[in-house]
Each structure stands twice: as structure tokens, then as C-alpha cells.
Design a protein around this motif. Sequence first.
Motif, mmCIF file in Angstrom:
data_model
loop_
_atom_site.group_PDB
_atom_site.id
_atom_site.type_symbol
_atom_site.label_atom_id
_atom_site.label_comp_id
_atom_site.label_asym_id
_atom_site.label_seq_id
_atom_site.Cartn_x
_atom_site.Cartn_y
_atom_site.Cartn_z
ATOM 1 N N PRO A 143 0.816 -1.223 0.000
ATOM 2 C CA PRO A 143 0.000 0.000 0.000
ATOM 3 C C PRO A 143 0.848 1.272 0.000
ATOM 4 C CG PRO A 143 -0.827 -1.548 1.626
ATOM 5 C CD PRO A 143 0.444 -2.140 1.100
ATOM 6 N N GLU A 144 1.989 1.250 0.694
ATOM 7 C CA GLU A 144 2.892 2.411 0.702
ATOM 8 C C GLU A 144 3.412 2.691 -0.706
ATOM 9 O OE1 GLU A 144 6.401 3.378 3.386
ATOM 10 O OE2 GLU A 144 5.550 1.608 4.382
ATOM 11 N N VAL A 145 3.701 1.611 -1.444
ATOM 12 C CA VAL A 145 4.181 1.727 -2.825
ATOM 13 C C VAL A 145 3.078 2.319 -3.689
ATOM 14 C CG1 VAL A 145 4.888 0.423 -4.864
ATOM 15 C CG2 VAL A 145 5.826 -0.181 -2.614
ATOM 16 N N LYS A 146 1.889 1.780 -3.528
ATOM 17 C CA LYS A 146 0.756 2.233 -4.343
ATOM 18 C C LYS A 146 0.500 3.721 -4.112
ATOM 19 C CE LYS A 146 -4.001 1.144 -5.567
ATOM 20 N NZ LYS A 146 -4.622 2.438 -5.239
ATOM 21 N N LYS A 147 0.552 4.124 -2.850
ATOM 22 C CA LYS A 147 0.314 5.520 -2.493
ATOM 23 C C LYS A 147 1.332 6.423 -3.203
ATOM 24 C CE LYS A 147 -0.177 8.341 1.549
ATOM 25 N NZ LYS A 147 0.408 8.458 2.881
ATOM 26 N N GLU A 148 2.570 5.977 -3.214
ATOM 27 C CA GLU A 148 3.627 6.800 -3.799
ATOM 28 C C GLU A 148 3.494 6.941 -5.318
ATOM 29 O OE1 GLU A 148 7.206 6.873 -1.857
ATOM 30 O OE2 GLU A 148 8.469 7.206 -3.610
ATOM 31 N N ILE A 149 2.923 5.941 -5.960
ATOM 32 C CA ILE A 149 2.903 5.994 -7.433
ATOM 33 C C ILE A 149 1.560 6.435 -8.015
ATOM 34 C CG2 ILE A 149 4.697 4.248 -7.602
ATOM 35 C CD1 ILE A 149 2.714 2.214 -8.419
ATOM 36 N N ASP A 150 0.520 6.472 -7.193
ATOM 37 C CA ASP A 150 -0.826 6.763 -7.717
ATOM 38 C C ASP A 150 -0.880 8.000 -8.611
ATOM 39 O OD1 ASP A 150 -2.432 4.688 -7.126
ATOM 40 O OD2 ASP A 150 -3.210 5.495 -5.240
ATOM 41 N N SER A 151 -0.251 9.075 -8.168
ATOM 42 C CA SER A 151 -0.386 10.329 -8.920
ATOM 43 C C SER A 151 0.340 10.276 -10.271
ATOM 44 C CB SER A 151 0.146 11.495 -8.093
ATOM 45 O OG SER A 151 1.539 11.342 -7.916
ATOM 46 N N TYR A 152 1.250 9.318 -10.431
ATOM 47 C CA TYR A 152 1.985 9.211 -11.705
ATOM 48 C C TYR A 152 1.159 8.542 -12.809
ATOM 49 C CZ TYR A 152 6.000 11.087 -9.370
ATOM 50 O OH TYR A 152 6.830 11.937 -8.698
ATOM 51 N N PHE A 153 -0.019 8.035 -12.430
ATOM 52 C CA PHE A 153 -0.922 7.514 -13.461
ATOM 53 C C PHE A 153 -1.812 8.625 -14.002
ATOM 54 C CE2 PHE A 153 -0.063 3.552 -11.155
ATOM 55 C CZ PHE A 153 0.223 2.718 -12.225
ATOM 56 N N THR A 154 -2.120 9.597 -13.137
ATOM 57 C CA THR A 154 -3.132 10.573 -13.517
ATOM 58 C C THR A 154 -2.561 11.983 -13.673
ATOM 59 O OG1 THR A 154 -3.683 10.535 -11.164
ATOM 60 C CG2 THR A 154 -5.137 9.328 -12.641
ATOM 61 N N GLU A 155 -2.182 12.615 -12.551
ATOM 62 C CA GLU A 155 -1.722 14.013 -12.656
ATOM 63 C C GLU A 155 -0.319 14.121 -13.256
ATOM 64 O OE1 GLU A 155 -2.554 13.131 -9.228
ATOM 65 O OE2 GLU A 155 -4.673 13.432 -9.678
ATOM 66 N N ARG A 156 0.594 13.277 -12.778
ATOM 67 C CA ARG A 156 1.995 13.434 -13.212
ATOM 68 C C ARG A 156 2.344 12.371 -14.254
ATOM 69 N NH1 ARG A 156 4.952 14.378 -7.439
ATOM 70 N NH2 ARG A 156 3.234 13.236 -6.507
ATOM 71 N N PHE A 157 1.695 12.496 -15.396
ATOM 72 C CA PHE A 157 1.709 11.416 -16.391
ATOM 73 C C PHE A 157 2.757 11.607 -17.488
ATOM 74 C CE2 PHE A 157 -1.194 14.739 -17.594
ATOM 75 C CZ PHE A 157 -0.824 15.000 -18.896
ATOM 76 N N GLY A 158 3.654 12.584 -17.274
ATOM 77 C CA GLY A 158 4.551 12.984 -18.359
ATOM 78 C C GLY A 158 5.457 11.885 -18.888
ATOM 79 N N ASN A 159 5.942 12.106 -20.110
ATOM 80 C CA ASN A 159 6.930 11.221 -20.718
ATOM 81 C C ASN A 159 8.313 11.800 -20.406
ATOM 82 O OD1 ASN A 159 8.775 9.971 -22.448
ATOM 83 N ND2 ASN A 159 7.242 9.726 -24.083
ATOM 84 N N PRO A 160 9.168 11.039 -19.714
ATOM 85 C CA PRO A 160 10.469 11.574 -19.317
ATOM 86 C C PRO A 160 11.271 12.104 -20.497
ATOM 87 C CG PRO A 160 10.091 9.443 -18.279
ATOM 88 C CD PRO A 160 8.984 9.642 -19.266
ATOM 89 N N GLY A 161 10.909 11.715 -21.702
ATOM 90 C CA GLY A 161 11.636 12.171 -22.880
ATOM 91 C C GLY A 161 11.128 13.497 -23.426
#
Lengths: 382, 164
Positions: free
Chosen positions: A11-29
Amino acid sequence: MDYAATTYVDPEVKKEIDSYFTERFGNPGSFNYFGLEAKNAVNDARNRIAKILNADSDEVIFTGSGTESINLAIKGVARALKTKGNHIITQKTEHHAVIDTCKYLESNEGFEVTYLNVDKYGLINLDELKKVINKRTILISIMHANNEIGTVQPIKEIVKIAKKNNVIFHTDACQAAGYLELDVKRLGVDMMTINGSKLYAPKGIGLLYLKKGVPIEPILHGGGQEFGLRSGTENVPGIIGLAKAIEISERIKKTECKRLSKLRDMLINGLQGKIKNVMLNGHTKTRLPNNANLSFLGVEGESLLLHLNEEGICAATGSACTSRNLEASHVLLATGLKTEAAHGSIRFTLGRKTKEEDIKKVIRVMPKMVETLRMLSPIHVD
Amino acid sequence: MLINMGQKLKVVETEKTKEDGNWFYSDVVKDHFFNPRNFLKDKNAVKDYDGYGDVGNVLCGDRMDMWIKVDKKTDKIIECKWLTWGCASAIASTSMLSEMITENSGMKIDDSLKIKPIDIIKRLGNLPKIKYHCSVLGDQALRTAIYDYFKRSKQHNRIKEGVQ
């Protein structure tokens, strides 16, 4: 109790990554705000993992799975060094990701592969390893811990032999990662594979530790991500999740090892005490703290799994009856186990949510199941 | 962490799984696996049987012994006992076969020789495709037991050449 197959996401992992699916969805490139945000997150994850591995951050290559990491390590190095030599050494109880990759190189690209034997505990013989190394040997790949029987190979000893002969060494540490040494300097490895889905990180993320200076070719071509070694848009949530998951598992490693070893021994002793003719597969001492692999003689593993499933207990078997090719486990057979005993094997792999009461339940319900199936069986084990 | 058994999973098929079959068993298979019919409870109680057959071997992952009792007047199989070492498919197939040949006061020997693995699979509500071979064993064990009965009762003319 099938944690070696896969784990849930912490759950700690999930919490940390949740926003990278929706708000922080950028392509590192991408050269924009979102791109930089994602790139920062990936770099931060790379730094955090490198710190735990005691490596430099540009020695961490993210891949799509443990299997892909292994393919990159073996095919990549073999192809890069094909002018130097064509001999690869591995051993018989490796995961199919290693064995089948080696077989592919043998039949399609002219490489020669030696598959070292193992003893009845699943350990390789260091003298045999020394003997088979020759001038054409370019790569040795030996797993840290076995996924079926949990046997832990003496990696540091193997590394010494590889180094002495100037051969590159890779280890598949997918099963070992949560429980054994991850410091690549102390281990001395040149390459190491880790997989998120066994470490309470999401599925679809793995990594290859690749020591600087190891010659390697990419197996995926395209946008040149991961230092040109693994093209394809980064799995940003997966990468961040893997970093967090490794941090957590390192933090609790010591206590989990102690707790699970106790439960594992309780399970093994309990079942062997309550049921006759139950053999432990793998090593008694040098085995993963979460692995108990037992053969219930006179019983077929799939039948036993079905009974266990009915009681709400998930496990795995090395029986041919659940494999796609209808062959018994190559690992168990390599340890010299008779086919019949391999068919009767059950693998329990414990994890963070395994409690003492779960172990007690297995010990309580299994004797009746085994008795029922032995009653149906024409084979006498006594 | 154990499974919550209140949750029952439905199988989701794709074109590929429809073609290859999947790993899941029908309710009939499970019923016969968890409550096997006609298996030999007392291994010492098989003295007055009329035919016996054993097939398979442990190297291949399954092995089966079968005993039959025949009503000579009607030429019907009235009892069928078995023991199986194998997976759930092998156990359920044997159990179903033993029921098929002994139900309704028994099946004529000639009819039971006509039973094909696919007949057992149909009665089981299908098996995963990869498990079809498991149902073959019961069929072979029965044939072996019936031919053993022919030999014992000196009906050699009923044994077909080329069939074990």
C-alpha cells in the motif's frame, strides 16, 4: 502461500505511485514541464535504487520484467563478445528465462552452453565450474536463489572463480531480492536481475544492474531510453514503485527473514510430523526463508492443489499435470528426484501477510487431504 | 493470507482459450474429484472379481488399476472398482466411467467396449483440452479389465486382434 509466483503491491508503494498515473503522467523524454517532472522522478528512483545496490545510478537499467532483464544480460553480453568467445556457463535449475535464452543462443547464434549439474540439494559444484571454464567462456549466469526449491547458491565463491578467469558474471536475484544480500560490491557481480512483481512492487517492471565497462548490446531498439540499452517509454509508475518497494524490503529484511524462517520451519516440521512419507526438497539450511517445497509421496500434486484451493490455500506444484508441456519440474528432476516424487511436490512460499494461524491451518487440514488421495492411489508408499 | 472462499470466479474466455481450453474444471469434474464414486476402499477386498486391468505408469504421471464384476447371464458389468494415482482429471474421469458402466443395473459388455474418452469428457461437462489425455487412461483400464475377463472365462473369440 504462493508469494514466489507474485506479491500484492505494498500500500505504501501504491500511495507513492498513484499520482503518476493521472496528474503526473509525463513522458520523461518530453521537453516540457510534465516531461521534466517524470524525468526527475525516474532519476530519483534510479538514485535511490543505486544507493541500496551500492552502485552508480547509471549502472541501473530499468526493464519490463525480470525475464527481459535476463534476456538483455545474456543475449546482450553474448552478442557483444561473440568475437572473443562463444561459450556460456549456466546450471540446470535456472528459471526458464535463463535456460530458454541460452538454448536460443545455442540453436540460432552458434553459442555453446554448459548447463552445470546440481547435487540433491540443488547446489552447483564449484570444481565442476572451474573445470568447464575455457578460453572461449564469455559469460557465467547462476541464480542467487532458486524459485522452486529456494536453494541459495554460493554467489561470492562463484564470483571469485569467474573473476580469476576474467569471465563476466550475471545472477538472477528475482527470488533472492527480498531476503538476501543486494550489495553488488560485496557480492562482486557484474550483472544482477531484480523483478518488481516478487517484491511488492507492480508487475511489469524489472531492472538489470550492469557494471560499468561490461560490453553489452541492446535487444530492443528505438528511442534510446535507458542509456540506449532499453528503448521504449519508461514505465514511470513502475520505476518509482520498484524504488519504493526495494527501500521497504531492505528496511524490514532482517525481521522478515527471522519471522518467515520460523514459520517456514514450523510448516515443514508440522507437515512432516503429521504426515508420513513427506520429503523436503532443496537444502535444509541454505534456503530462502520463505520457501518450503515438499513431496507428498503417493499423491499427485495437482490433485493436492485442488484440495488446498478448496480450503482457501494457494500453493504451487512441480507436477507435470499443471505444466504446459506436461513435463515434471526440471528443477526437481535436476536434483535427482524421482519423477513420481516430483509429481507429488507442493511449493509453499510465504510472504508479508502469512501469519502463524495460516501455517497452523495448513498443518491442520493437509493430513486428511493426503490420506484421501492416498486412499485412491494404487501406489503404496509404506 | 488465505483466499476468501465467498468469492467465486467466473472463467473469461478468449478465442485462444476456447481453442486450447483452459485450466478450470467444471462442477461435475469437481464433484467426482472431491466425492469419487466406486473407488476401491478396502485394498484387500478384491478377491472375487472377474476381470482386472492396470494401465499407465508413474513416470508419465498417472497409473490406474481397475476391477470389474460381470453378471454372466445378462453379460452386464455390475460392479467396477478402481484406484488412480493422477491429477483431478484422471480421478474424475475414472469415477465417471465407473458410474457410466454400472448405473441402471449395469452396462452390456459390448456397449461398454464402445465407450470412447470423448463420451466420458461429455458426461463430465468437458475437460480442459490439455487434460483430454487423462480420460484415455480409464477407457484403456476398462478395456484391459474386460479382456482379462474374456481370458478368464475362456471367451477368446471376443478378444479383438490388435487391441490390448
